[in-house]
Design an enzyme around this catalytic site. Sequence first.
Site, PDB file in Angstrom:
ATOM      1  N   CYS A 190       9.748  64.399  18.106  1.00 22.70           N
ATOM      2  CA  CYS A 190      10.627  64.088  19.236  1.00 22.70           C
ATOM      3  C   CYS A 190      10.055  64.620  20.547  1.00 22.70           C
ATOM      4  CB  CYS A 190      12.018  64.650  18.999  1.00 22.70           C
ATOM      5  SG  CYS A 190      12.070  66.418  18.602  1.00 22.70           S
ATOM      6  N   HIS A 358      15.456  70.208  19.026  1.00 26.34           N
ATOM      7  CA  HIS A 358      15.231  68.801  19.381  1.00 26.34           C
ATOM      8  C   HIS A 358      14.861  68.686  20.850  1.00 26.34           C
ATOM      9  CE1 HIS A 358      15.377  64.585  18.780  1.00 26.34           C
ATOM     10  NE2 HIS A 358      16.598  64.352  19.238  1.00 26.34           N
ATOM     11  N   ASN A 378      18.539  61.033  24.100  1.00 20.81           N
ATOM     12  CA  ASN A 378      18.068  61.387  22.768  1.00 20.81           C
ATOM     13  C   ASN A 378      17.015  60.353  22.356  1.00 20.81           C
ATOM     14  OD1 ASN A 378      17.719  61.802  19.980  1.00 20.81           O
ATOM     15  ND2 ASN A 378      19.861  62.346  19.660  1.00 20.81           N
TER      16      ASN A 378
END
Length: 433
Positions: A190, A358, A378
């Site tokens: 990510c 994250h 996201n």
Amino acid sequence: MDQAPKEMFVGVINPYALTEAITGRKFDWTDAKSYQILEQTLEKSYSELFDIKFNSPLYAGLQLERDNTVKTMRAEDVKVRSSDKLETINFSTIKNLKDLSKAGITDLDSVEIKNARLDKGDVKVVLNVPKLNNTITNTMVSPVIKDIVFGSPNINLGWTPANCLWSDRGNFFNDVTEFNDPIQGAVGNCYFISAIAALAWATPYAIEHKVRATGTGETQRVNAIQFYTKGGGKDAPSKLIEVTDSTIITTSNNPVYCRSNDAGEIWPAVYEKAFAKWINQTGDDKPDITKTAYGDPVKAIAQLNNKTPLYYYTNTRTADQLYGIVRENSMSMKTINPMVAWTYGSGNYSGSNIVANHAYTILGWAFVNNKSYIILRNPWGVTEPNGLNSYQGLISFFDNSFWRPINMIGNDGVFALEINAFKYYFAGMGVAK
């Protein structure tokens, strides 16, 4: 700004991409009941998926440290169970506490109670019996997850995961470069996907399509992407990396790793492939994508734009100071310098829909109804926070000569988080300029 970290292992696997890769099927993740598919496939309650402290398989190969950061585990410490299906015990034959011995529970006094509640006159108890636990976790994975997350190359096909192949799936660009194009796949990178989304949003011209023709007879197109060394892990000497359009798909024609939100567009997957080839320092056009897992999102931007990575930790700053940093790097509410943010290794994330360890892209800021917000995305393309700390509405950003509206109601991974909530949930933010 703060001192750059010695090493970062920010990363968590996209559960939606992983579930589709395991099942070989595509799902409508906007369906309110789709979380049940995640729970069944990943053998974990949805409320415990997004934090490593619950041993979630999304953090396979990572372990939580005492300082609330994560570190990678040795490959030999990650166990692989015998099959992809969970072996279960028939508990319907158990009629009293003594019958629990049929399941191998012989010393009830030593068994820890995970939780207990009174439900309409019945006492419902959940027992923690480690020796019976054969579910997939961050330290135990199924064979199929091992292939997807850690790689299991077919020696006859170069690096190619089981039941997968390399294929040209479309055009580098379908139209213009857009921030919502990059969608993370079934590997914990990510940090890199949020970085290329940040570039696509703040400086779209930085996402280039350099092509040269090779070969004789039928021409093969090769993409050239420049990377710049910044030191530390997930790095290599500065180099122009050349890769073809071929990316990994399943035999049922579904992407496994990074893909574009636009069907038939491949630039995010090509960038991921080129990054894997660069850090692996290989000349092979089939680099090991799994080696891109876990890294530094701020450095990842700098490796692409050759700017200076700047870090700002939240624990030493007020919410207003963090808000000010985003505003300093923005114009007309949107970032003009690529920015990212990352969460703590673990924390009070259960029920918030914010994911631990994250990386997110910072898109800008907003001031609505006397409240200050930071706008984030996201890289999964779904999963946004719930509750009073996020704004539900429409916010528009002025970008060069046109307005870009962002709908905070749609489940597309974009959300506006109130600045005090941002300070609480996020460990830091950064920019490369």
